[in-house]
Design an enzyme around this catalytic site. Structure first.
Site, mmCIF file in Angstrom:
data_model
loop_
_atom_site.group_PDB
_atom_site.id
_atom_site.type_symbol
_atom_site.label_atom_id
_atom_site.label_comp_id
_atom_site.label_asym_id
_atom_site.label_seq_id
_atom_site.Cartn_x
_atom_site.Cartn_y
_atom_site.Cartn_z
ATOM 1 N N ASP A 1 -1.092 -7.436 4.765
ATOM 2 C CA ASP A 1 -1.187 -6.033 5.194
ATOM 3 C C ASP A 1 -0.290 -5.199 4.282
ATOM 4 O O ASP A 1 0.934 -5.357 4.296
ATOM 5 C CB ASP A 1 -0.739 -5.902 6.660
ATOM 6 C CG ASP A 1 -0.806 -4.466 7.173
ATOM 7 O OD1 ASP A 1 -1.078 -3.552 6.371
ATOM 8 O OD2 ASP A 1 -0.588 -4.262 8.384
ATOM 9 N N CYS B 1 -6.334 1.244 1.835
ATOM 10 C CA CYS B 1 -6.199 -0.070 2.466
ATOM 11 C C CYS B 1 -7.447 -0.931 2.312
ATOM 12 O O CYS B 1 -7.355 -2.152 2.150
ATOM 13 C CB CYS B 1 -5.839 0.081 3.939
ATOM 14 S SG CYS B 1 -6.964 1.150 4.864
ATOM 15 N N GLN C 1 0.851 -1.191 0.000
ATOM 16 C CA GLN C 1 0.000 0.000 0.000
ATOM 17 C C GLN C 1 0.885 1.239 0.000
ATOM 18 O O GLN C 1 1.664 1.460 0.930
ATOM 19 C CB GLN C 1 -0.916 0.036 1.232
ATOM 20 C CG GLN C 1 -1.797 1.292 1.257
ATOM 21 C CD GLN C 1 -2.583 1.445 2.550
ATOM 22 O OE1 GLN C 1 -2.614 0.528 3.366
ATOM 23 N NE2 GLN C 1 -3.183 2.604 2.739
ATOM 24 N N HIS D 1 -7.510 1.311 9.487
ATOM 25 C CA HIS D 1 -6.699 0.502 8.576
ATOM 26 C C HIS D 1 -7.359 -0.856 8.372
ATOM 27 O O HIS D 1 -7.919 -1.441 9.311
ATOM 28 C CB HIS D 1 -5.292 0.326 9.155
ATOM 29 C CG HIS D 1 -4.348 -0.367 8.233
ATOM 30 N ND1 HIS D 1 -4.117 0.049 6.942
ATOM 31 C CD2 HIS D 1 -3.554 -1.481 8.416
ATOM 32 C CE1 HIS D 1 -3.237 -0.750 6.369
ATOM 33 N NE2 HIS D 1 -2.887 -1.689 7.238
#
Length: 577
Positions: free
Chosen positions: A531, A437, A431, A516
């Site tokens: 992530d 996100c 990201q 997030h």
């Protein structure tokens, strides 16, 4: 013409009478809006409300009667009534001649050097006594003192406060503009023809310009001393006031900076940095470019013999503030060159600013449907981490999305934690876009569906086109995709996100997301956390696809306990029912 707002029935006649008296004069309409709302609207906002073309020629356009009526209706709130505003409109119509006389008085007023010098003295004294300004100065000075005491190389522009914190730390012009607001006494306002609603800041700046622009004069010297004082207080960088009135030296400095920034190699490097996702997030790359700008500014000031190092950046900020107050715009100079570079930053990252998505199955299902998520799966809300609540989710889950508050400690840990470089058959992307996100978690969920997602929508096309890329190359491809940003923001606006507050808050484009999203998926008998803030996937457990939701819930439960965090939401991508 017909109206939607009920108050317009009673306001139509007094507004038409006002238009007949003013002829649609934009300045007088602005005064009407100010009387009704208590604040002046800039011409561009006023024209936008009324649907008037502002144009680029001299003077302001006029508004038709219908445009005035539409503009007033657009500005009314739900509870506004004709009884509240009709008397205000009638009073504005009745007081036109008196206000026109004040306008003539303002236009004719000539400020003497003696009065201008007195105002300069009062400005400095007021700034020194302003408690709010003292707090602002203390914050700026704290940043600069910490930099000097950090042990970093103070000649390295990468560590300059205007790079690490941002150029706003040297925005002296904004501090100085506010000081002009209440400098005039009631008697002075009356003498100058200013009403209670008039913008005294713009008036004082305009009337003092000729004295401030006379370099070597008493007023220009006093102005330079005032700006040098605020710069020293904020940054701890003393600059002699004389240097701010040295026209030849400042012109030489400006030319040297403009030449460095406009150089082809500098511009090519800016483009390269902005596109180089290996340098990190948009914020990381912006800081690299701001460091390049700071180096060019410091180098230009040094070449001209003005000053060295960070003092060159402070000097340039002072000159910018001086020029704003003096009404001077140097075409093709350093300021234009730097603005052009920052426009490139804006075009790359902030023109299509991503809004935060809400953790809501309707939002994600809507976005998924737009992008081509298979119809046989959908997002379900997970109501809790207890086994009984997890059992309410259709099995097996293909992916689990987790939304939680993004803290500084989490961001720091994300950049340093050990991850897997790659996993055969597992799709992962970084990201680099603030607030992307949620959509990246959705991409991770689709790309890792058992047997592949299929279809011919955006998701299938993007994942297929980026399959052979590494995680950073995929991030770059996402940055350059205009259509996804539009779809993402369309869905964000359908949630409870306060879009207006978000758009206006914080440093422009900063990586300052509040929430997030991450994604958990199953692949080859293992459970992985994906992530985008981390450098790669992390294995968090083992098991079959039926175990994915339970393993993810256990990881989330452990994190919630360690972080003392209860504001966590889960969505499961599972069979549609």
């Amino acid at each position: 013409m017909s109206f939607v707002h009920p108050a317009m029935t009673g306001l139509k006649a007094p507004l038409e009478a006002f238009h007949d008296a003013t002829g649609g004069n934009l300045q007088e309409i602005a005064e009407l809006f100010a009387a009704m709302s208590g604040q002046f609207l800039p011409p561009e906002i006023l024209c936008q409300l009324m649907g008037v073309e502002l144009g680029g020629g001299e003077g302001l356009p006029t508004a038709s009667k219908e445009q005035l009526l539409r503009g007033i209706e657009a500005a009314l709130d739900d509870g506004d009534t004709a009884e509240k505003y009709a008397p205000i409109i009638e009073a504005q119509t009745g007081g036109l001649e008196a206000r026109r006389e004040l306008a003539r008085k303002k236009e004719a007023f000539e400020m003497s050097e003696e009065v201008a010098l007195d105002i300069e003295g009062r400005l400095l004294q007021r700034m020194k006594a302003d408690e709010d300004l003292k707090k602002h100065i203390a914050m700026g000075r704290e940043v600069h003192d910490a930099w000097r005491q950090s042990g970093q190389d103070l000649t390295d522009s990468a560590y300059f406060p205007c790079v690490v914190i941002g150029p706003m730390v040297l925005a002296f012009d904004r501090i100085l503009a506010g000081a002009h607001g209440s400098i005039l006494s009631k008697e002075e306002r009356e003498t100058m023809g200013l009403s209670e609603l008039d913008d005294s800041v713009s008036f004082v700046l305009a009337k003092m310009q000729k004295h401030r622009a006379c370099l070597g004069g008493k007023v220009a010297q006093a102005q330079a001393e005032r700006i040098a004082w605020i710069a020293d207080e904020v940054t701890g960088t003393p600059l002699p006031a004389d240097i701010l009135n040295n026209e030849k030296l400042l012109a030489s400095t400006d030319s040297a900076i403009a030449a460095s920034v406009n150089e082809g190699s500098f511009q090519d490097k800016v483009e390269s940095v902005l596109q180089d996702v290996s340098l990190g997030t948009s914020d990381d790359r912006v800081k690299v470019v701001e460091g390049m700008i700071a180096t060019a500014v410091a180098s230009g000031a040094s070449k001209a013999g003005a000053t060295d190092g960070y003092a060159g950046c402070v000097l340039t900020a002072c000159v910018s503030a001086l020029n704003v107050e003096r009404g001077i715009a140097i075409e093709g100079g350093a300021a234009d060159a730097v603005r052009a570079v920052r426009r490139k930053i804006g075009d790359r990252f902030f023109r299509k600013k991503w809004l935060p998505l809400e953790s809501n199955p309707d939002i994600f299902n809507g976005l998924g449907a737009q992008l081509g998520m298979p119809p046989n799966v959908c997002f379900h809300e997970v109501f809790g981490l207890d086994p009984d609540l997890l059992a309410m989710v259709p099995s097996p889950a293909s992916a689990v999305l987790v939304c939680f508050p993004l803290t500084e400690s989490y961001k720091q840990k994300a950049t340093s934690i050990q991850t897997l470089s790659s996993v055969q058959g597992l799709y992962f992307m970084r990201q680099t876009i603030p607030n992307a996100c949620g959509t990246i978690a959705l991409v991770h969920a689709y790309a890792n569906l058992p047997g592949g997602g299929g279809g011919d929508g955006w998701l299938a096309n993007f994942v297929g086109a980026t399959q052979g890329m590494d995680s950073l190359e995929r991030a770059k491809a996402l940055e350059e995709d205009e259509s996804l940003a539009v779809a993402h923001n369309d869905m964000a606006k359908r949630g409870d996100t306060n879009v207006a507050a978000f758009t206006e808050s914080g440093p422009k484009g900063s990586f300052n997301a509040v929430l997030h999203f991450i994604c958990y998926v199953h692949a080859q008998g293992k459970i992985y956390e994906l992530d985008g803030l981390k450098s790669g996937p992390i294995q968090v457990g083992e098991g079959s696809a039926e175990d994915l939701l339970g393993v993810a819930a256990a990881v989330v439960s452990k994190y919630a306990q360690e972080a003392d965090e209860v504001r966590i939401n889960l969505l499961a991508l599972a069979p549609a029912q």
